[in-house]
Design a protein around this motif. Structure first.
Motif, PDB file in Angstrom:
ATOM      1  N   PRO A 130       0.797  -1.231   0.000  1.00  0.00           N
ATOM      2  CA  PRO A 130       0.000   0.000   0.000  1.00  0.00           C
ATOM      3  C   PRO A 130       0.829   1.280   0.000  1.00  0.00           C
ATOM      4  O   PRO A 130       0.380   2.316  -0.431  1.00  0.00           O
ATOM      5  N   GLY A 131       2.028   1.231   0.487  1.00  0.00           N
ATOM      6  CA  GLY A 131       2.883   2.412   0.455  1.00  0.00           C
ATOM      7  C   GLY A 131       4.297   1.966   0.677  1.00  0.00           C
ATOM      8  O   GLY A 131       4.561   0.770   0.791  1.00  0.00           O
TER       9      GLY A 131
ATOM     10  N   ALA B  85       6.574   2.697  -5.755  1.00  0.00           N
ATOM     11  CA  ALA B  85       6.183   1.604  -6.648  1.00  0.00           C
ATOM     12  C   ALA B  85       5.980   2.049  -8.092  1.00  0.00           C
ATOM     13  O   ALA B  85       6.194   1.268  -9.023  1.00  0.00           O
ATOM     14  N   ASP B  86       5.566   3.306  -8.320  1.00  0.00           N
ATOM     15  CA  ASP B  86       5.334   3.725  -9.701  1.00  0.00           C
ATOM     16  C   ASP B  86       6.571   4.319 -10.366  1.00  0.00           C
ATOM     17  O   ASP B  86       6.489   4.898 -11.456  1.00  0.00           O
ATOM     18  N   SER B 145      -5.489  -3.587   1.014  1.00  0.00           N
ATOM     19  CA  SER B 145      -4.188  -3.135   1.483  1.00  0.00           C
ATOM     20  C   SER B 145      -3.095  -3.362   0.444  1.00  0.00           C
ATOM     21  O   SER B 145      -2.071  -3.997   0.694  1.00  0.00           O
ATOM     22  N   GLN B 146      -3.356  -2.864  -0.756  1.00  0.00           N
ATOM     23  CA  GLN B 146      -2.346  -2.988  -1.803  1.00  0.00           C
ATOM     24  C   GLN B 146      -2.469  -1.811  -2.774  1.00  0.00           C
ATOM     25  O   GLN B 146      -3.449  -1.052  -2.747  1.00  0.00           O
ATOM     26  N   THR B 147      -1.446  -1.655  -3.579  1.00  0.00           N
ATOM     27  CA  THR B 147      -1.459  -0.610  -4.590  1.00  0.00           C
ATOM     28  C   THR B 147      -1.309  -1.262  -5.952  1.00  0.00           C
ATOM     29  O   THR B 147      -0.465  -2.146  -6.138  1.00  0.00           O
ATOM     30  N   ASP B 269       2.320   9.146   4.552  1.00  0.00           N
ATOM     31  CA  ASP B 269       3.333   8.492   3.735  1.00  0.00           C
ATOM     32  C   ASP B 269       4.417   9.449   3.240  1.00  0.00           C
ATOM     33  O   ASP B 269       4.997   9.265   2.196  1.00  0.00           O
ATOM     34  N   LYS B 270       4.681  10.478   3.998  1.00  0.00           N
ATOM     35  CA  LYS B 270       5.796  11.358   3.640  1.00  0.00           C
ATOM     36  C   LYS B 270       6.879  11.151   4.694  1.00  0.00           C
ATOM     37  O   LYS B 270       6.692  11.457   5.855  1.00  0.00           O
TER      38      LYS B 270
END
Lengths: 148, 456
Positions: A130-131, B85-86, B145-147, B269-270
């Protein structure tokens, strides 16, 4: 090496790079050693920890750290040359022509091949956590750097 | 209480309008099947190398020239490292040290009052323009819970336009970005449609008391329209002022704009301050651009970019187009702004002017008050207008020749809007809206009315 120019106000990134223009406590014209002399400054645990976070490398043991020290020593040989008034070179390609490609579509359309590499996929998407999973802090990691 | 001076620095990412990506030959296309427009280089498979797209360089040069920048004849590429991830390579190729264009300026106009009758011109300095890669797209699936990662956008060429902090509020920011958008669309270097992610704006906001040093700034992201840009900035300025007046401090953080709530919230998430470990891109030599003086004699034409050649072929920028409209047709500057603000409206106006004998100064009223308000009411673009410029031209001719009154003309216009294919003349006949011009007939009618009165 001449220090690179400052980062800008608007950038989220860092200010001046951390490479000092001259290494501390080094005298010029030391010559003759070829970089195999004693290392004048060790790299601190904080910096090693920082590197592990940034690059996700694992120094693993004292041998790994020693290898890093040797690499720095080797690169430090650059300081033995007087570069006053010499323009900075950052690429041996600086005299080459940068090839310009025509704006044509020549690649792509290989979804299947690309996804073959993926451990997990969902309907032609790659699947990721997720992150970012942050590296745990030094105290919480099982790394030999602890207690160094 | 000492006055607060807000300071806003905008960073704009414009997707370059090109067939293929910045460093690879895969296609640039919105909303394609996931991972179908991805080359091995875009997926960062080992053994692949970047190859620069000529069209992207030209787009950046055009944009730099249009924004009055100095074009660097030698610019360099760098790697900016971070993990996400991207971003399959773990770094983005950008131009951090020596970008392609520097030191420009952008002029834009604001209405002083809400009636749009007084406009003031402002400028914002352009610090630099740099070429860089776009990242892929992350779709967050919180339930599982994934991207999910789609790399179609990874490697698309971007122009990052960095502005100096010369803007002081949401309205100015919106006007400046709108003008930049129009310029990019006129040049064709970017289609700059915010809704499709072709134009993304981040705002750095801080407040301070005049005379004192700048305050701590926050970065506001996730702004999806020009309207929200103004809202987000104004909210953040207010938030900071209130925080400071209550004795609090401002954190140097990144905040996201929540359009539903109309406020900014800290972004999760920073991971604190990022160290991007910039380094020269070892696979790309410096980018050399030429002008007519420095043009090398024996080089392959296709390998040479001539800044002067591009300069000569720049189209009229919006500010020039507006001036020409005002000079040619005698309309007000505010009118020219509205004409250029709607896609196709200026062309529509000119087409009507050609078709009718009515003076442009009167035609503009019909365009801006009648046509435009109908379009807005029905959420239509100029291209979708059921009333063509020809029909409107014919209608205005009837009015000009005094064959109908202006009230009747508005009725005819409403009828034309139904798009039933009737001409203005047909509608006038059908609804008997024609003005009687015959003196005798008019006398008869008046006499009949008078007579009728006498009889009562």
């Amino acid at each position: 090496m001449r220090a690179l120019l400052l980062g800008r106000w608007l950038r989220a990134g860092p200010g001046p790079p951390r490479v000092p223009p001259r290494p501390e406590s080094r005298h010029r014209g030391n010559g003759g050693n070829g970089g195999h002399g004693p290392l004048r400054q060790k790299v601190s645990v904080e910096v090693l920890d920082h590197l592990e976070h940034l690059a996700l490398v694992d120094f693993r043991d004292s041998e790994g750290v020693e290898r890093l020290h040797k690499a720095i020593q080797f690169a430090d040989q650059l300081h033995e040359v007087n570069t006053d008034g010499v323009e900075l070179m950052d690429s041996v390609l600086e005299d080459r022509c940068l090839y310009l490609r025509e704006d044509d579509v020549t690649e792509g359309n290989c979804t299947k091949e690309l996804l073959e590499n993926a451990r997990e996929k969902v309907e032609e998407y790659f699947v990721a956590p997720p992150g970012n999973i942050p590296l745990p802090k030094l105290e919480e990691r099982e790394t030999f750097l602890q207690g160094s | 209480l000492a006055p607060w001076a807000p300071v806003v620095g905008l960073e704009i990412h414009a997707q370059i309008s090109s067939n293929s990506k910045l460093f690879s030959g895969s296609q640039v296309q919105f909303a394609a099947p996931p991972n179908s427009l991805v080359s091995f280089f875009d997926a960062s498979l080992p053994g692949t190398l970047p190859v620069l797209n000529r069209r992207c360089v030209e787009a950046a040069v055009m944009t730099g020239l249009a924004l009055n920048c100095s074009i660097n004849k030698k610019s360099l590429f760098d790697r900016k490292h971070y993990f996400y991830a991207d971003l399959p390579a773990g770094y983005q190729i950008t131009q951090q040290r020596v970008p392609i264009a520097v030191n420009g300026c952008l002029s834009y106009s604001l209405c002083i009052d809400s009636k749009m009758s007084q406009m003031v011109t402002k400028t914002v300095r352009i610090k630099q323009i740099q070429l860089e890669q776009d990242s892929g797209k992350s779709l967050h699936d919180d339930t599982r819970s994934q991207t999910l990662v789609d790399l179609n956008r990874a490697g698309v060429g971007l122009m990052e336009v960095v502005m100096e902090p010369d803007v002081c509020c949401g309205e100015e920011a919106a006007a400046a970005v709108r003008e930049l958008q129009l310029i990019l669309q006129t040049l064709g270097s970017s289609q700059a449609v915010m809704a499709e992610g072709q134009l993304r704006v981040d705002a750095n906001v801080s407040v301070h008391h005049p005379g004192e040093p700048y305050g701590v700034r926050t970065e506001v992201k996730n702004i999806n329209s020009i309207r929200f840009l103004a809202k987000a900035i104004d909210y953040e300025i207010q938030r900071q002022i209130e925080e400071l007046e209550n004795g609090g401090t401002i954190l140097n953080e990144t905040r996201a704009f929540d359009s539903k709530l109309g406020c900014t919230v800290p972004m999760r998430d920073k991971e604190g301050k990022q160290d991007y470990r910039f380094m020269p891109e070892p696979n790309l030599p410096p980018l050399i651009l030429y002008d007519t003086k420095s043009l090398p004699a024996n080089m392959n034409h296709q390998q040479v970019i001539n800044i002067d050649w591009i300069h000569e072929r720049l189209p009229d920028l919006p500010s020039v187009k507006r001036k020409k409209l005002v000079e040619k047709y005698g309309i007000l500057p505010e009118h020219s702004f509205t004409l250029l603000n709607e896609d196709g409206l200026a062309e529509f106006f000119e087409s009507v002017v050609k078709r009718t004998q009515m003076k442009p100064k009167k035609v503009i009223g019909w365009i801006l008050n009648d046509l435009l308000s109908y379009l807005k009411q029905h959420s239509l673009t100029v291209k979708e207008s059921p009333v063509s410029s020809f029909l409107l031209g014919d209608l205005l001719n009837l009015l000009e020749k005094k064959e109908i009154s202006s009230t009747a003309a508005k009725q005819v216009f409403a009828e034309l809007w139904k798009g039933e294919g009737k001409t203005p003349l047909e509608i006038v006949k059908e609804q008997k809206l024609g003005l009687l011009q015959d003196q005798k007939e008019l006398e008869q009618i008046c006499q009949a009315v008078i007579d009728g009165q006498e009889n009562e």
